[in-house]
Design an enzyme around this catalytic site. Structure first.
Site, mmCIF file in Angstrom:
data_model
loop_
_atom_site.group_PDB
_atom_site.id
_atom_site.type_symbol
_atom_site.label_atom_id
_atom_site.label_comp_id
_atom_site.label_asym_id
_atom_site.label_seq_id
_atom_site.Cartn_x
_atom_site.Cartn_y
_atom_site.Cartn_z
ATOM 1 N N GLU B 163 0.832 -1.219 0.000
ATOM 2 C CA GLU B 163 0.000 0.000 0.000
ATOM 3 C C GLU B 163 0.858 1.258 0.000
ATOM 4 O O GLU B 163 0.592 2.210 -0.729
ATOM 5 C CB GLU B 163 -0.951 0.007 1.203
ATOM 6 C CG GLU B 163 -1.985 -1.105 1.206
ATOM 7 C CD GLU B 163 -2.685 -1.280 -0.132
ATOM 8 O OE1 GLU B 163 -2.859 -0.289 -0.857
ATOM 9 O OE2 GLU B 163 -3.036 -2.426 -0.458
ATOM 10 N N HIS B 166 2.216 2.160 -3.328
ATOM 11 C CA HIS B 166 1.304 2.888 -4.224
ATOM 12 C C HIS B 166 1.508 4.401 -4.064
ATOM 13 O O HIS B 166 1.408 5.166 -5.024
ATOM 14 C CB HIS B 166 -0.155 2.535 -3.927
ATOM 15 C CG HIS B 166 -0.611 1.259 -4.580
ATOM 16 N ND1 HIS B 166 -0.456 1.019 -5.935
ATOM 17 C CD2 HIS B 166 -1.235 0.158 -4.075
ATOM 18 C CE1 HIS B 166 -0.952 -0.186 -6.223
ATOM 19 N NE2 HIS B 166 -1.418 -0.730 -5.118
ATOM 20 N N TYR B 177 -3.776 3.550 -13.606
ATOM 21 C CA TYR B 177 -4.227 2.299 -13.005
ATOM 22 C C TYR B 177 -5.204 1.580 -13.928
ATOM 23 O O TYR B 177 -6.369 1.360 -13.603
ATOM 24 C CB TYR B 177 -4.870 2.608 -11.652
ATOM 25 C CG TYR B 177 -4.843 1.446 -10.686
ATOM 26 C CD1 TYR B 177 -3.637 0.957 -10.174
ATOM 27 C CD2 TYR B 177 -6.017 0.843 -10.275
ATOM 28 C CE1 TYR B 177 -3.610 -0.094 -9.294
ATOM 29 C CE2 TYR B 177 -6.003 -0.214 -9.385
ATOM 30 C CZ TYR B 177 -4.795 -0.680 -8.899
ATOM 31 O OH TYR B 177 -4.783 -1.734 -8.010
ATOM 32 N N GLU B 186 0.651 -2.147 -9.940
ATOM 33 C CA GLU B 186 0.414 -3.233 -8.995
ATOM 34 C C GLU B 186 1.687 -4.025 -8.729
ATOM 35 O O GLU B 186 2.002 -4.367 -7.588
ATOM 36 C CB GLU B 186 -0.658 -4.178 -9.549
ATOM 37 C CG GLU B 186 -2.044 -3.892 -9.051
ATOM 38 C CD GLU B 186 -2.082 -3.808 -7.530
ATOM 39 O OE1 GLU B 186 -1.705 -4.784 -6.871
ATOM 40 O OE2 GLU B 186 -2.479 -2.761 -7.007
ATOM 41 N N HIS B 264 -4.612 -6.711 -11.168
ATOM 42 C CA HIS B 264 -4.122 -7.652 -10.151
ATOM 43 C C HIS B 264 -3.862 -9.038 -10.743
ATOM 44 O O HIS B 264 -3.433 -9.941 -10.038
ATOM 45 C CB HIS B 264 -5.125 -7.787 -8.999
ATOM 46 C CG HIS B 264 -5.234 -6.552 -8.163
ATOM 47 N ND1 HIS B 264 -6.129 -5.548 -8.455
ATOM 48 C CD2 HIS B 264 -4.558 -6.154 -7.055
ATOM 49 C CE1 HIS B 264 -6.000 -4.588 -7.553
ATOM 50 N NE2 HIS B 264 -5.057 -4.928 -6.695
#
Lengths: 84, 345
Positions: B163, B166, B177, B186, B264
């Site tokens: 996290e 990011h 994204y 990712e 993802h």
């Protein structure tokens, strides 16, 4: 009317899908009348947030988790909880 | 400073060539003293010339408790240097933010997410049965998990590393994204999330598990983790969740409209390229492979819409700059991308 929700994304990237027939769910029938998929904001991708693909009858929209409010949020929650 | 007026090259000659050993020694000591003082002066000058620091180079953490609501950040439960709260999630995240901060600072000299001491803010206990954790552009947010599929989002260190990265990507110029640039975004979070864990455990590339989210699943779920950088597609296979959908190479790239174009899912490809690079080079993965990836993304030259091929070529160029064009490291980068089906230009 068939109402289907597909949730993708999130840190895990797992996909969950659920649908109901509004004829069997009075709460859903009521909520459908108060939402308009044509008016949802354009999807803005954000890291690790959920993405909802919502289908109501022949209409559909893609909505980010952060933009899911009010009756549309209630509708999505109901379908995800009670749908199959 | 008796010798200050004698030029260093003359001193060096005396230190090497003088017939008297005592004189050679004395001059050598003078040289090293002079060198030290020059170093000190140069450092003092650098410090004087450096822009005024906006924040000290130390973590500045604040943990909030969202109290199962969705209003952020929620009341503060622990500030930097404050006593433990007794709340397992809050205290764990306080620690993991510290470890992640230390990793970026020690490995790459980076002072926080923005490189300028940005305070680290996190909220725990977000929403009800929430199976997610995310960076919202300014803070970290953690759900508790529904205890059916996910037991926790706060226990594994790599979730916090993921996290926070990011945020690092965002402050480095960002990667859209969506599609391949989103999968790269990712992948960078998985790469540095895993590296934070490896750094914390003191592991070399061959000792690391290269898993993302190991230990998150609730009891009964058939899976060891969410993603495997070493063997994408093998992290879980469960009757309810299905099988880990990550491809290990371009031949199995997944075209989809969901998850912003499968960010993802297709991240498995660049994840494996990093794993292959790191294991080919060997040693601590954050030192060389991590440095190559870090310098590439923070060089502010990666286009926000970069695809795998563009990013791959940029990592190869970075490796060439850092270690030489014909170095083992450069070869490892090119070979790794080639193995996953991405050609380096």
């Amino acid at each position: 009317m068939r109402v289907a929700v597909t949730r993708s994304g999130g840190f895990a990237g797992l996909v969950r899908r659920a649908e109901v027939d509004s004829a069997d769910h009075p709460a859903v029938a009521g909520l459908i009348d108060s939402v308009s998929l044509d008016e949802v904001p354009r999807h803005r991708p954000q890291p690790d947030r959920y993405v909802y693909d919502i289908q109501i009858g022949d209409r559909s929209a893609q909505v980010g988790e952060a933009d899911l409010h009010g009756p549309l949020r209630e509708l999505v929650d109901h379908v995800m909880t009670h749908g199959s | 400073m008796r010798c200050a007026i004698v030029p260093p090259h003359v001193l060096r000659h005396v230190a090497e060539q003088h017939s008297d050993e005592q004189v050679r020694e004395l001059v050598q000591r003078t040289l090293s003293l002079d060198h030290t003082q020059r170093g000190t002066r140069a450092a003092a000058q650098l410090i004087a010339e450096a822009p005024k620091a906006t924040a000290p180079a130390a973590a500045n953490r604040t943990i909030h408790d969202a109290g199962h609501k969705e209003t952020l950040p929620g009341p503060t439960v622990r500030s930097e240097g404050g006593a433990a709260t007794g709340d397992q999630a809050a205290d764990q995240i306080y620690d993991w933010l510290g470890v992640t901060y230390d990793f970026y600072n020690a490995a790459y000299g980076r002072n926080s997410i923005d490189g300028a001491g940005l305070p680290l803010v996190a909220s725990v206990h977000y929403s009800v049965d929430y199976d997610n954790a995310f960076w919202d552009g300014s803070q970290m947010v953690y759900g508790d998990g529904d205890q059916q599929i996910f037991a926790t989002f706060t226990a594994p260190l790599d979730v916090t590393g993921h996290e926070l990265t990011h945020g690092v990507t965002q402050y480095s110029g960002g990667l859209e994204y969506q599609g391949q640039s989103g999968a790269l975004n990712e992948s960078l979070s998985d790469v540095f999330g895993s590296l934070v864990k490896q750094y914390h455990l003191g592991q070399t590339a061959d000792q690391a598990d290269w898993l993302i989210g190991q230990g998150m699943f609730a009891t009964g779920v058939h899976g060891t983790a969410l993603r495997s950088m070493k063997a994408p597609g093998t992290a879980y296979d469960d009757p309810n969740l299905g099988k880990d959908p990550q491809p290990a190479d371009m031949a199995h790239y997944v075209d989809t409209d969901s998850d912003n174009g499968g960010v993802h899912i297709n991240s498995g490809i660049p994840n494996r390229a990093f794993y292959l690079t790191a294991t080919a080079i060997g040693g601590h993965a954050w030192e060389k492979a991590g440095r190559i990836w870090y310098d590439t993304i923070t060089g502010k030259k990666v286009p926000t819409t970069a695809d795998f091929a563009k990013f791959a070529s940029m990592t190869y160029a970075t490796a060439g700059k850092l270690f030489g064009v014909k170095s083992t490291e450069s070869d490892a980068v090119r070979e790794a991308w080639s193995t996953v089906g991405v050609k380096v230009a």
